[in-house]
Design an enzyme around this catalytic site. Structure first.
Site, PDB file in Angstrom:
ATOM      1  CE  LYS A  54      -3.959  -2.791   2.675  1.00 48.30           C
ATOM      2  NZ  LYS A  54      -4.445  -2.776   3.612  1.00 48.30           N
ATOM      3  CD  GLN A  98      -3.089  -4.492   7.142  1.00 42.84           C
ATOM      4  OE1 GLN A  98      -3.017  -3.334   6.208  1.00 42.84           O
ATOM      5  NE2 GLN A  98      -3.893  -5.001   6.707  1.00 42.84           N
ATOM      6  CG  ASP A 121      -8.647   0.167   5.538  1.00 45.36           C
ATOM      7  OD1 ASP A 121      -8.487   0.086   4.735  1.00 45.36           O
ATOM      8  OD2 ASP A 121      -7.787  -0.054   6.917  1.00 45.36           O
TER       9      ASP A 121
END
Ligand code: NDP
Length: 291
Positions: A54, A98, A121
């Site tokens: 990412k 994460q 997200d």
């Protein structure tokens, strides 16, 4: 004849290239460099790969990319403090923590601490709620990537029977919301679903997000269906190497479906592409520039 391969890698590369042009224009015209912070706690190998991938993609698109790697024994309070500092940092428009987090840290608390405007997200309840009621929201990246590919494959989503296999907050539920918003007739299946194979066989569109290697067999698929395989399962090989398989038995499914995403090279790259899209959208909204 085998099913068409839906090339997520190529689609993501196109999206990323167009985004890089847009980011350059935002910098030149508005002095705005969208900033993404990725926080990784602990040393889970798959998470390390995801965060690195990412970060690289963000850098390649011209975004400011900040990676924060914290030891596995980081306390929940310390992590919440970092999230609060990122919320207040004007150079950072998008925050990604994460998952999974190490034991002892409550992921719900951490997600709740992220400013919903920076929740790249789309996991915060504010964004989940906005998606559910049809308001503009930061939408989870993986289902956004799935929908993007589906829209290119399916001439008319309206009225199509879609089955989403898996009901997680990060894939299954938002996927179902997105398909519902496209006027599909949506069924959600999960571990308590009866006659799962039969449910799958009714679907024109099948999205598999269960985390069970090759669980969906060829004879679960309606002939001519579009199959989106979200699963990423690492399988140990006799030679000690690992290889990736999806939640769908690819070779069997390919004989039946009209089109199918491969693993790898399907949804994985699309997830990263939509992370970058969300970062830019968040930055533009925060700068009052619309999307
Ligand atoms: P979760 O483990 O959070 O959810 C799995 C879902 O599958 C649950 O709803 C569960 O049902 C259901 N399920 C599990 N076993 C069965 C079964 N035997 N029959 C029917 N349903 C079952 O997983 P995620 O949603 O986070 O991820 C799913 C997969 O997608 C994983 O392989 C993951 O690695 C992958 N993934 C890939 C991404 C990408 O970028 N390509 C991004 C995110 C995830 P129940 O709720 O009843 O327990």
């Amino acid at each position: 004849m085998g099913a068409r391969l839906i090339d997520g890698k190529a689609a993501a590369a196109d999206l990323n290239a167009a985004l890089a042009t847009r980011v350059a224009a935002l910098k030149a015209r508005h002095g705005l460099t969208p900033g993404l912070a990725a926080v990784l706690v602990g040393d889970d190998p798959a998470s390390q790969v995801y965060v690195r991938t990412k970060g690289r993609a963000a850098g390649a698109a011209g975004l400011l990319s900040r990676e924060m790697r914290l030891p596995a024994d980081t306390s929940e309070e310390a992590l919440l403090g970092i999230v609060r500092r990122l919320n207040a940092d004007p150079a950072i428009h998008a925050i990604l923590v994460q998952l999974p987090l190490p034991q002892g840290i409550d992921p719900a608390k951490v997600i709740d601490a992220i400013d919903p405007a920076k929740d790249v997200d789309g996991f915060h309840v504010v964004n989940a709620g906005r998606l559910a009621v049809g308001l503009p929201a930061l939408v989870p990246c993986t289902p956004s990537g799935c929908l993007y590919l589906l829209k290119r494959e399916v001439a008319r989503l309206v009225g199509a029977r879609a089955l989403v296999l898996g009901r997680s907050n990060i894939v299954g539920k938002p996927m179902a919301q997105l398909l519902l918003a496209e006027h599909c007739t949506v069924t959600m299946a999960h571990s308590r679903t009866r006659d799962l194979a039969e449910e799958c066989r009714r679907a024109d569109i099948l999205v598999a997000a269960v985390g069970r290697p090759e669980m969906v067999r060829g004879d679960w698929i309606k002939p001519g269906a579009i199959v989106i395989d979200v699963g990423i399962n690492r399988m140990a090989m006799p030679d000690g190497k690992t290889h990736l398989v999806g939640d769908v038995a690819f070779a069997e499914a390919r004989e039946v479906a009209a089109a199918i995403t491969p693993v790898p090279g399907g949804i994985g790259p699309m997830t990263v592409a939509f992370l970058l899209q969300n970062t830019v959208a968040a930055a533009c909204r925060q700068a009052g520039l619309g999307d």
